[in-house]
Design a protein around this motif. Structure first.
Motif, PDB file in Angstrom:
ATOM      1  N   UNK A 242      46.151  27.010  44.606  1.00  0.00           N
ATOM      2  CA  UNK A 242      46.886  28.018  45.768  1.00  0.00           C
ATOM      3  C   UNK A 242      45.573  29.124  45.420  1.00  0.00           C
ATOM      4  N   UNK A 243      45.347  30.244  46.576  1.00  0.00           N
ATOM      5  CA  UNK A 243      44.341  31.110  46.616  1.00  0.00           C
ATOM      6  C   UNK A 243      44.459  31.967  45.139  1.00  0.00           C
ATOM      7  N   UNK A 244      43.362  32.126  44.304  1.00  0.00           N
ATOM      8  CA  UNK A 244      43.317  32.907  43.230  1.00  0.00           C
ATOM      9  C   UNK A 244      44.095  32.452  41.829  1.00  0.00           C
ATOM     10  N   UNK A 245      44.639  31.394  41.940  1.00  0.00           N
ATOM     11  CA  UNK A 245      45.344  30.924  40.836  1.00  0.00           C
ATOM     12  C   UNK A 245      44.521  30.767  39.465  1.00  0.00           C
ATOM     13  N   UNK A 246      43.322  29.883  39.861  1.00  0.00           N
ATOM     14  CA  UNK A 246      42.531  29.762  38.605  1.00  0.00           C
ATOM     15  C   UNK A 246      41.823  30.917  38.328  1.00  0.00           C
ATOM     16  N   UNK A 247      41.462  31.498  39.221  1.00  0.00           N
ATOM     17  CA  UNK A 247      40.540  32.843  38.944  1.00  0.00           C
ATOM     18  C   UNK A 247      41.393  33.818  37.888  1.00  0.00           C
ATOM     19  N   UNK A 248      42.463  33.853  38.685  1.00  0.00           N
ATOM     20  CA  UNK A 248      43.560  34.825  38.005  1.00  0.00           C
ATOM     21  C   UNK A 248      43.763  34.664  36.422  1.00  0.00           C
ATOM     22  N   UNK A 249      44.172  33.374  36.304  1.00  0.00           N
ATOM     23  CA  UNK A 249      44.303  32.727  34.914  1.00  0.00           C
ATOM     24  C   UNK A 249      43.045  32.903  34.040  1.00  0.00           C
ATOM     25  N   UNK A 250      41.925  32.724  34.684  1.00  0.00           N
ATOM     26  CA  UNK A 250      40.706  32.885  33.980  1.00  0.00           C
ATOM     27  C   UNK A 250      40.581  34.481  33.469  1.00  0.00           C
ATOM     28  N   UNK A 251      41.082  35.458  34.153  1.00  0.00           N
ATOM     29  CA  UNK A 251      40.745  36.998  33.834  1.00  0.00           C
ATOM     30  C   UNK A 251      41.682  37.317  32.903  1.00  0.00           C
ATOM     31  N   UNK A 252      43.049  36.818  33.024  1.00  0.00           N
ATOM     32  CA  UNK A 252      44.194  37.142  32.017  1.00  0.00           C
ATOM     33  C   UNK A 252      43.682  36.586  30.624  1.00  0.00           C
ATOM     34  N   UNK A 253      43.239  35.141  30.692  1.00  0.00           N
ATOM     35  CA  UNK A 253      42.942  34.751  29.236  1.00  0.00           C
ATOM     36  C   UNK A 253      41.699  35.131  28.863  1.00  0.00           C
ATOM     37  N   UNK A 254      40.685  35.351  29.515  1.00  0.00           N
ATOM     38  CA  UNK A 254      39.540  35.805  28.876  1.00  0.00           C
ATOM     39  C   UNK A 254      39.595  37.202  28.177  1.00  0.00           C
ATOM     40  N   UNK A 255      40.357  38.053  29.200  1.00  0.00           N
ATOM     41  CA  UNK A 255      40.825  39.388  28.721  1.00  0.00           C
ATOM     42  C   UNK A 255      41.393  39.260  27.192  1.00  0.00           C
ATOM     43  N   UNK A 256      42.308  38.181  27.003  1.00  0.00           N
ATOM     44  CA  UNK A 256      43.277  38.039  25.998  1.00  0.00           C
ATOM     45  C   UNK A 256      42.170  37.422  24.607  1.00  0.00           C
ATOM     46  N   UNK A 257      41.415  36.595  25.088  1.00  0.00           N
ATOM     47  CA  UNK A 257      40.344  36.105  24.149  1.00  0.00           C
ATOM     48  C   UNK A 257      39.210  37.043  23.618  1.00  0.00           C
ATOM     49  N   UNK A 258      38.856  38.139  24.570  1.00  0.00           N
ATOM     50  CA  UNK A 258      38.071  39.091  24.295  1.00  0.00           C
ATOM     51  C   UNK A 258      38.749  40.116  23.162  1.00  0.00           C
TER      52      UNK A 258
ATOM     53  N   UNK B 202      31.725  39.635  23.943  1.00  0.00           N
ATOM     54  CA  UNK B 202      30.810  39.818  24.769  1.00  0.00           C
ATOM     55  C   UNK B 202      30.895  38.734  26.007  1.00  0.00           C
ATOM     56  N   UNK B 203      30.976  37.454  25.597  1.00  0.00           N
ATOM     57  CA  UNK B 203      31.170  36.326  26.566  1.00  0.00           C
ATOM     58  C   UNK B 203      32.362  36.284  27.124  1.00  0.00           C
ATOM     59  N   UNK B 204      33.471  36.490  26.417  1.00  0.00           N
ATOM     60  CA  UNK B 204      34.800  36.686  26.964  1.00  0.00           C
ATOM     61  C   UNK B 204      35.002  37.837  28.189  1.00  0.00           C
ATOM     62  N   UNK B 205      34.471  39.114  27.770  1.00  0.00           N
ATOM     63  CA  UNK B 205      34.492  40.130  28.856  1.00  0.00           C
ATOM     64  C   UNK B 205      33.619  40.032  29.694  1.00  0.00           C
ATOM     65  N   UNK B 206      32.460  39.227  29.761  1.00  0.00           N
ATOM     66  CA  UNK B 206      31.586  39.036  30.617  1.00  0.00           C
ATOM     67  C   UNK B 206      32.190  37.751  31.761  1.00  0.00           C
ATOM     68  N   UNK B 207      33.002  37.095  31.049  1.00  0.00           N
ATOM     69  CA  UNK B 207      33.606  36.123  31.893  1.00  0.00           C
ATOM     70  C   UNK B 207      34.813  36.903  32.711  1.00  0.00           C
ATOM     71  N   UNK B 208      35.244  37.882  32.166  1.00  0.00           N
ATOM     72  CA  UNK B 208      36.287  38.646  32.934  1.00  0.00           C
ATOM     73  C   UNK B 208      35.764  39.201  34.151  1.00  0.00           C
ATOM     74  N   UNK B 209      34.483  39.999  33.884  1.00  0.00           N
ATOM     75  CA  UNK B 209      34.023  40.715  35.039  1.00  0.00           C
ATOM     76  C   UNK B 209      33.598  39.841  36.005  1.00  0.00           C
ATOM     77  N   UNK B 210      33.066  38.408  35.822  1.00  0.00           N
ATOM     78  CA  UNK B 210      32.449  37.586  36.747  1.00  0.00           C
ATOM     79  C   UNK B 210      33.688  37.254  37.500  1.00  0.00           C
TER      80      UNK B 210
END
Length: 203
Positions: free
Chosen positions: A47-63, A76-84
């Motif tokens: 569904x629209x935005x699902x994988x992208x949103x999962x990536x944002x939440x989890x990469x923020x947590x990993x950061x 830095x890699x995790x937050x860079x992923x979040x920004x992208x």
């Protein structure tokens, strides 16, 4: 296996007061972990935005987990992923104009799984072992449910069905944006639990 050669290993953990060393099975565990994470994120990207949103939440947590452990390069890699992904979400937000496809969702799963090994799994403690599992709990549950569902109905686990989380939400009358909001809340809950486990060193 190339990750193992670069030092991405899960050597052991402590469970119920016992030290468990994976030894020669470490490479196999890394392989299974990567495979499970990549495919779980990919399967949830229906569904629209699902994988992208999962990536944002989890990469923020990993950061946050990386900063807690003093691993600033990983943060830095995790937050860079979040920004992208935040930039991409502008176009992937329902109704989406641009889509990830399998290559995009699998890349997100790969990066998240690799970062989880770097920032948590390398510590041989129970909380460090369970934190990455909590981070990816929602994709893992969706994938496990799909495997069980297909086996119980006599189908191949690789067959396609319409029983994933986003399908279920749609059947209950949830619109694309409301479904995405529920996903954010669920993933944020498990991610917060993972971060708190690392901060307080308590599984």
């Amino acid at each position: 296996m190339s990750l193992v050669s670069f030092g991405f290993q899960i050597e052991g953990t402590q469970l119920w007061g016992m030290q468990i060393d994976f030894g020669v099975f470490s490479a196999i565990i890394v392989f299974v972990w990567m495979l499970a994470a990549i495919n779980s994120v990919n399967l949830l990207d229906g569904a629209d935005g699902f994988a992208t949103t999962i990536g944002i939440v989890i990469s923020l947590a990993l950061g946050a987990m990386s900063l807690q452990g003093g691993k600033f390069f990983d943060a830095a890699i995790a937050f860079g992923m979040t920004g992208a992904l935040l930039g991409f979400l502008r176009y992937n937000f329902p109704p989406a104009k641009v889509f990830l496809g399998d290559s995009g969702s699998m890349l997100i799963g790969f990066v998240l799984a690799a970062l989880a090994i770097r920032c948590s799994f390398k510590q041989a403690t129970a909380y460090a072992f369970f934190a990455p599992l909590a981070l990816l709990a929602i994709p893992f549950i969706d994938t496990l449910a799909a495997i069980i569902r297909r086996r119980l109905t006599g189908r191949s686990i690789y067959s396609v069905d319409r029983g994933h989380m986003h399908h279920t939400m749609a059947k209950r009358g949830f619109g694309p944006r409301l479904s995405l909001l529920w996903l954010v809340m669920m993933c944020s809950t498990t991610a917060a639990g993972a971060v708190l486990a690392v901060v307080y060193q308590e599984s």
